[in-house]
Design an enzyme around this catalytic site. Structure first.
Site, mmCIF file in Angstrom:
data_model
loop_
_atom_site.group_PDB
_atom_site.id
_atom_site.type_symbol
_atom_site.label_atom_id
_atom_site.label_comp_id
_atom_site.label_asym_id
_atom_site.label_seq_id
_atom_site.Cartn_x
_atom_site.Cartn_y
_atom_site.Cartn_z
ATOM 1 C CG ASP A 164 37.274 36.204 31.230
ATOM 2 O OD1 ASP A 164 36.939 37.334 31.600
ATOM 3 O OD2 ASP A 164 38.463 35.806 31.231
HETATM 4 C C1 GLC Z 1 41.071 37.264 32.990
HETATM 5 C C2 GLC Z 1 40.230 38.437 32.543
HETATM 6 C C3 GLC Z 1 40.214 38.643 31.062
HETATM 7 C C4 GLC Z 1 41.537 38.175 30.475
HETATM 8 C C5 GLC Z 1 41.630 36.681 30.661
HETATM 9 C C6 GLC Z 1 42.959 36.104 30.157
HETATM 10 O O1 GLC Z 1 40.493 36.641 34.082
HETATM 11 O O2 GLC Z 1 38.884 38.495 32.995
HETATM 12 O O3 GLC Z 1 39.981 40.037 30.840
HETATM 13 O O4 GLC Z 1 41.591 38.500 29.091
HETATM 14 O O5 GLC Z 1 41.413 36.297 32.011
HETATM 15 O O6 GLC Z 1 44.010 36.567 30.956
#
Ligand code: GLC
Length: 725
Positions: free
Chosen positions: A264
């Protein structure tokens, strides 16, 4: 994982720096500039793309911009490897569907697959090939804002819905131009955050982890999802992005998942803040070894891998496997065959917000709305028959109808509730009534005045788009104080009150329930919000939504869900006995144990009756099944749809078992007076669970089968499982 000859050949040609670049995934630099986004953003990434330092960008948009970037990668980088183009298309791109939790209230798997398909069509039309969805996190704590993004509290329902979303995103063939890679997130147990505070630590027994939090991810992967995203949280002391038990033992060894694992946002470098890595090099080694292939936003892999390999701290095999995963994903997306397959100006014109998708958005919104209360048949209203006062900060509000995770959407696209109402009854008048958050009475007088000259008040209250979603945990889950004050003030006017409650989580609506004659949960309904709500309020459509989450009476009951175990001292009273007789049983002194509205609950403008369940036989053995039959009748005056739900209980087992678990459901549409036999097949697969030794299987014994149209009003019967084995 055996990679193709092409992938293996590329790996052999890549330098160490280029390999590190293939694991470096960054957010783009586009941002909303009003109704449309810039499609020719700056050349900020051009050099990094040409030098092979970037494997892809995410949350960018537009064929022209994306094809320009692909051309740089393909024609000006040394090996011409195309880019991944990722995005968070959580409930639609330009055509916005209800937030995932809301859409889950439809219990309509076919519809849910269709909206995911539409989202994939729109996303691929603008050049996106990798979607960071479905979010499959089970959320039992309504304080956690990301409940909004998932499919509710039940492992079975969330698994079915997540699988439907994967199939919608990836379509028949991943290589099709309107299919994109799905990403099962956030593994694992991100929704178990202590105290419902986002990103907080998660401590779970392995039994609870396997029984409640893992099944939905597994079902989504069994549907064919080709990627997984590791979660921010630490689980039992180890950040999931560096957690071998989750990423290797569970995902790879037990479930046989062979696809790519992406971190993430900067969760690799965040292992330093967690305190399990001492620096970026340490974080890089731990996360790569644990199985996180792709680095989103930390730039840890880009900066640390070359010297880690040169110093022998990271094996070339580990690195090459991660690079192979990324190249393999690009290959199965067809990017090597045609880097420009995603993104097409003609498709943009014909696909984005097409009439077909707008109609689908309206259907999804209509089927997502849950009717929680309808005292004295307050609803439906007859257009033109009553003077309606539409009041509230969400009544004439377009942007908030898009809900959380909708930043590709146009803020002014959604049909407001006021527009929807006025399309049926042009003379409907509106008053803001109160602010969304700020506590002030400056709009009360206007609302009171409008209510006094109206026959009925319809209130549009609840959460705005930013009151749920990521980093939006709330310690209180009722309506904001000033919204409650508005209801109490208008109650004194003496007119019937209908409440439309926008929410991205279960809200504690105890006072709202006492003050209002009718209540509908309208979640965040997306592009067709106003038209959908108006179709239900004026009776053109009959509500059919059922709650995918338990609505508590108080935040003090949270975390709350229906899959309770009995405890050794189950409370059997009804809270009417005097306090002195309140014996030592599991209950609160100040609130009932029961929810305000149970999982699976939702009313209709018609009524249904259900016959006692009949079983084809009293017992089964492994390999056999029992058929449960019930007859459902529409006993009202109009057509309606309900959801017949089957719950089972294992009465005695080697571990305490929930007093009920959803095992199957069927949506049933019946005309007035129509009856239909509903059959459920019960087999030993349904009876399996994680036993005392954590093995997964069934145990002989007696079971209860319960059917109903919510998780509380249930008709029961029993059966036995014999196992001569
Ligand atoms: C965010 C979220 C995740 C998302 C990623 C890209 O912090 O936790 O669900 O896909 O970053 O935006």
């Amino acid at each position: 994982m055996q990679f193709s000859e092409r992938v293996r050949s590329l790996i052999s040609q890549l330098t160490l720096e280029e390999k590190a670049g293939q694991l470096n995934f960054l957010v783009g630099d586009l941002f909303m500039t009003g109704p449309t986004m810039k499609t020719t953003a700056s050349n900020k990434f051009d050099d990094q793309i040409k030098s092979g330092e970037i494997t892809g960008l995410f949350n960018i948009y537009g064929t022209e911009y994306i094809h320009r970037l692909q051309r740089l990668a393909v024609e000006e980088s040394r090996l011409g490897i195309p880019l991944l183009i990722g995005a968070d298309v959580i409930h639609g791109l330009k055509t916005v569907f209800p937030i995932p939790l809301g859409e889950s209230a439809s219990w309509n798997l076919d519809l849910i697959k269709k909206t995911a398909r539409a989202a994939a069509d729109e996303s691929t039309a603008v050049g996106i090939n990798f979607n960071f969805a479905p979010m499959c996190d089970i959320g039992l704590d309504a304080r956690w804002g990301r409940v909004a993004e998932g499919a509710g509290e039940d492992p079975f329902l969330a698994g079915e819905i997540s699988a439907a979303r994967v199939k919608g995103f990836q379509g028949e063939h991943l290589m099709d131009e309107d299919s994109l890679a799905a990403c099962v997130k956030h593994i694992a147990a991100y929704g178990g955050a202590e105290a419902g505070r986002d990103y907080n630590t998660v401590h779970l027994s392995e039994l609870k982890l396997r029984q409640t939090y893992l099944p939905a991810y597994k079902k989504a992967l069994e549907a064919g999802a080709v990627t997984v995203m590791s979660s921010f949280n630490d689980l039992n002391g180890v950040p999931c992005t560096a957690n071998e038990f989750i990423l290797k033992k569970i995902l790879r060894d037990e479930w046989g998942f062979e696809g790519l694992i992406v971190s993430d946002w900067a969760s690799i470098s965040e292992t330093i803040a967690h305190g399990t890595s001492k620096d970026m090099e340490d974080a890089t080694v731990q996360c790569l070894k644990a199985g996180t292939d792709l680095d989103m936003m930390a730039e840890a892999y880009l900066t640390c891998i070359p010297q880690l390999v040169n110093s022998g701290k990271l094996s070339p095999e580990t690195l090459d496997h991660a690079v192979g995963q990324v190249l393999h994903l690009k290959e199965i997306l067809g990017l090597f065959d045609d880097p420009y397959r995603y993104g097409n100006l003609d498709r943009e014109k014909s696909t984005l917000k097409s009439e077909e998708y707008i109609n689908l958005a309206r259907q999804a919104a209509e089927e997502s709305i849950v009717l929680l209360k309808n005292e004295n048949q307050t609803l439906p209203l007859q257009a033109g028959k009553q003077k309606i006062a539409l009041v509230g900060p969400l009544a004439n509000n377009s942007m908030d109808m898009n809900g959380t995770w909708s930043f590709f959407a146009e803020p002014n696209d959604p049909v407001t509730f006021l527009q929807g109402f006025q399309s049926k009854q042009p003379e409907v008048e509106y008053a803001q009534g109160c602010e969304l958050y700020e506590s002030t009475e400056k709009h009360f007088a206007e609302a009171i005045n409008l209510a006094e000259k109206s026959d009925i008040v319809v209130l549009a209250l609840g959460e705005s788009a930013v009151m749920n979603g990521e980093a939006a945990s709330r310690s209180e889950i009722g309506l904001p104080e000033n919204q409650l004050d508005l209801i109490k003030t208008l109650k004194k006017v003496g007119k019937p009150i209908v409440a439309l409650i926008s929410a991205g989580r279960p809200l504690a609506l105890t006072e709202v329930e006492e003050l209002c004659d009718a209540i509908l949960i309208t979640w965040s309904l997306g592009t067709e919000a106003g038209n959908a709500v108006a179709n239900l309020i004026f009776g053109e459509v009959n509500p059919s939504g059922k709650l995918p989450v338990t609505f508590p009476r108080s935040v003090g009951q949270v975390p709350m869900h229906y899959q309770l175990t009995n405890t050794g001292r189950p409370y059997e009273g009804d809270y009417s006995e005097p306090r002195s007789e309140r014996i030592y049983q599991s209950k609160y002194r100040d609130v009932q144990n029961s929810p305000l509205y149970p999982f699976g609950y939702g009313l209709s403008y018609t009524t249904f009756d259900m016959s006692k369940p009949e079983l084809s036989k009293e017992a089964l053995k492994p390999g056999e099944s029992i058929t449960l039959k019930t007859t459902v009748k529409n006993t009202g005056e109009r057509e309606g749809t309900t959801v017949v739900q089957l719950y089972l209980r294992d009465l005695v087992a080697s571990v305490t078992r929930p007093v009920k678990e959803l095992k199957a459901f069927q949506r049933v549409k019946l005309n007035a007076g129509e009856s239909r036999s509903i059959l459920f097949k019960i087999d030993v697969e349904m009876l399996k669970f994680y036993r005392r030794d954590l093995s997964y299987g069934f145990e002989a014994g007696d079971f209860k089968a319960m059917i109903g149209m919510d998780s509380e009003q249930l008709l029961e019967t029993t059966f036995s499982l014999f196992d001569e084995g």
